[in-house]
Design a protein around this motif. Structure first.
Motif, short mmCIF file in Angstrom:
data_model
loop_
_atom_site.label_atom_id
_atom_site.label_comp_id
_atom_site.label_asym_id
_atom_site.label_seq_id
_atom_site.Cartn_x
_atom_site.Cartn_y
_atom_site.Cartn_z
N ALA A 56 14.53 18.03 18.99
CA ALA A 56 15.78 18.11 19.75
C ALA A 56 16.84 17.20 19.12
N PRO A 57 18.13 17.54 19.27
CA PRO A 57 18.65 18.60 20.13
C PRO A 57 18.74 19.98 19.47
N ASP A 58 18.54 20.05 18.15
CA ASP A 58 18.73 21.32 17.46
C ASP A 58 17.98 21.28 16.14
N VAL A 59 16.87 22.00 16.06
CA VAL A 59 16.07 22.00 14.84
C VAL A 59 16.87 22.51 13.65
N ASN A 60 17.85 23.35 13.90
CA ASN A 60 18.64 23.92 12.81
C ASN A 60 19.65 22.93 12.22
N ARG A 61 19.74 21.76 12.83
CA ARG A 61 20.58 20.69 12.28
C ARG A 61 19.75 19.47 11.90
N LEU A 62 18.44 19.64 11.80
CA LEU A 62 17.55 18.51 11.58
C LEU A 62 17.12 18.41 10.12
N VAL A 63 17.08 17.18 9.62
CA VAL A 63 16.57 16.90 8.27
C VAL A 63 15.43 15.91 8.40
N TRP A 64 14.28 16.26 7.82
CA TRP A 64 13.11 15.39 7.89
C TRP A 64 13.18 14.37 6.75
N GLN A 65 13.21 13.08 7.10
CA GLN A 65 13.18 12.08 6.04
C GLN A 65 11.79 11.48 5.92
N LEU A 66 11.25 11.52 4.70
CA LEU A 66 9.89 11.05 4.44
C LEU A 66 9.91 9.80 3.56
N THR A 67 8.91 8.96 3.78
CA THR A 67 8.73 7.79 2.93
C THR A 67 7.25 7.61 2.63
N CYS A 68 6.96 7.15 1.43
CA CYS A 68 5.59 6.84 1.01
C CYS A 68 5.67 6.33 -0.42
N GLY A 69 4.74 5.48 -0.80
CA GLY A 69 4.73 4.98 -2.16
C GLY A 69 3.92 5.83 -3.12
N LYS A 70 3.27 6.88 -2.59
CA LYS A 70 2.43 7.74 -3.41
C LYS A 70 2.95 9.17 -3.35
N ALA A 71 2.82 9.85 -4.46
CA ALA A 71 3.41 11.18 -4.59
C ALA A 71 2.68 12.25 -3.78
N GLU A 72 1.34 12.24 -3.83
CA GLU A 72 0.59 13.33 -3.19
C GLU A 72 0.83 13.42 -1.70
N PRO A 73 0.78 12.29 -0.94
CA PRO A 73 1.05 12.41 0.50
C PRO A 73 2.47 12.90 0.79
N LEU A 74 3.44 12.53 -0.04
CA LEU A 74 4.80 13.01 0.18
C LEU A 74 4.85 14.52 0.08
N ALA A 75 4.21 15.08 -0.93
CA ALA A 75 4.21 16.53 -1.09
C ALA A 75 3.48 17.22 0.06
N ASP A 76 2.35 16.67 0.47
CA ASP A 76 1.58 17.27 1.55
C ASP A 76 2.34 17.19 2.88
N CYS A 77 2.97 16.05 3.14
CA CYS A 77 3.72 15.88 4.38
C CYS A 77 4.96 16.77 4.39
#
Length: 331
Positions: A56-77
């Motif tokens: 909420a409030p609007d999935v069509n305006r949402l950006v997921w921000q990811l953090t991690c020090g390793k590449a593989e979990p970032l790609a999987d997440c």
């Protein structure tokens, strides 16, 4: 039209704040970045992780921000959150907090061998398909050069990044040092020259009202948008004024019920955040929202000394018994 975007702020840019902003500035915020989602924790599916994935409030305006020090979990997440919808996935390359940097996350991705960062981004892009891949970053370390910054952004483009959010400060620069907007303008010129309008540049840093937005806009006139952080927590209605400023308009004076804004936020916390987070998230909110009041330090002290959300709410309401005229504010 230049966009207005809510910044990703740890413990702040969660669903309750996004709902508060939308309620008080309807349709004025073009994109809501989530707070940093730690990729390995998200993939592990702990008891709190589902709350980071609320839309909420609007999935069509949402950006997921990811953090991690390793590449593989970032790609999987990235693959996981892409399945929930949204505009796209953003990789945090700007956070300078020591605990994040030591993990090899945040701005550490700008300082690693470029081949390592490039591979990570390529794998993330593969996992999100046609969704937008973006990066939020700083200028780099204290010894950065403009040439190095532009080379880094060339690599981002090669790996499918099509939106860059630049906070034009270095790794160690604190908020007391002004952002170097000249570098943002140089980056925009570079992107336009080499990629046309296919890669967007969003400028972040020290925008707190319509006047400061217009000042940054003059320094980076071709920016594709502007990201707002702490000021939006203090003034959840701010995006309305900023949108008007971008359109060359002014908003009419209006009365804000400061008490109701906060009480509605506290109610949203109860559904948008786990019980264990209620008090810490509420206190974090009041660290900024409390600055709307004449006796801000007193109110914040009262709020920070509470141990439950009910106690915090009571302390907040008690303030108006002493200062009834501060319930409303003209903006």
């Amino acid at each position: 039209m230049q966009k207005l975007i809510l910044a990703p702020m740890a413990t702040l840019s969660h669903e309750a704040l996004r709902l508060t902003i939308e309620r008080n500035a309807p349709n004025a915020c073009d994109e809501f970045y989530t707070e940093m989602i730690q990729a390995t924790s998200c993939l592990a599916g702990g008891q709190y992780e589902s709350f980071y994935l609320r839309t909420a409030p609007d999935v069509n305006r949402l950006v997921w921000q990811l953090t991690c020090g390793k590449a593989e979990p970032l790609a999987d997440c990235a693959s996981l959150v892409a399945g929930l919808g949204g505009i796209g996935v953003d990789i945090n390359m700007g956070c300078c907090a020591p605990e994040i940097f030591k993990q090899g996350a945040g701005i550490a991705w700008m300082l690693k061998p470029v081949e390592e960062t490039s591979r990570m981004l390529g794998n993330v892009k593969k996992n999100i398909g046609n969704m937008r891949l973006s990066v939020k970053m700083r200028l780099g370390d204290e010894d950065y050069t403009q040439e190095g910054l532009l080379d880094f952004c060339r690599m981002l483009a090669d790996q499918g990044v099509c939106q860059i959010v630049l906070h034009p400060r270095t790794r160690k620069a604190k908020f007391k040092r002004s952002p170097d907007y000249r570098q943002a303008e140089a980056l925009k010129e570079f992107l336009q020259h080499n990629y046309g309008e296919t890669i967007k540049l969003i400028v972040n840093g020290d925008i707190k009202d319509a006047a400061s937005l217009c000042a940054v806009q003059k320094l980076v006139p071709d920016a594709d948008g502007f990201m707002i952080g702490r000021a939006a927590v203090q003034k959840p209605w701010l995006f309305t004024d900023l949108k008007a400023a971008l359109n060359g308009e002014t908003t009419e004076k209006r009365q804000i019920n400061l008490q109701k804004v906060a009480l509605d936020f506290l109610d949203d916390l109860k559904t948008s955040q786990p019980y264990d987070f209620w008090i810490s998230r509420a206190q974090r909110f009041f660290a900024y929202y409390g600055n709307n009041f004449m006796f801000a330090h007193y109110l914040q002290t009262q709020v920070f000394n509470t141990k439950t959300l009910d106690e915090l709410t009571a302390a907040f309401l008690a303030y108006f018994e002493k200062q009834p005229d501060e319930k409303y504010k003209m903006v």
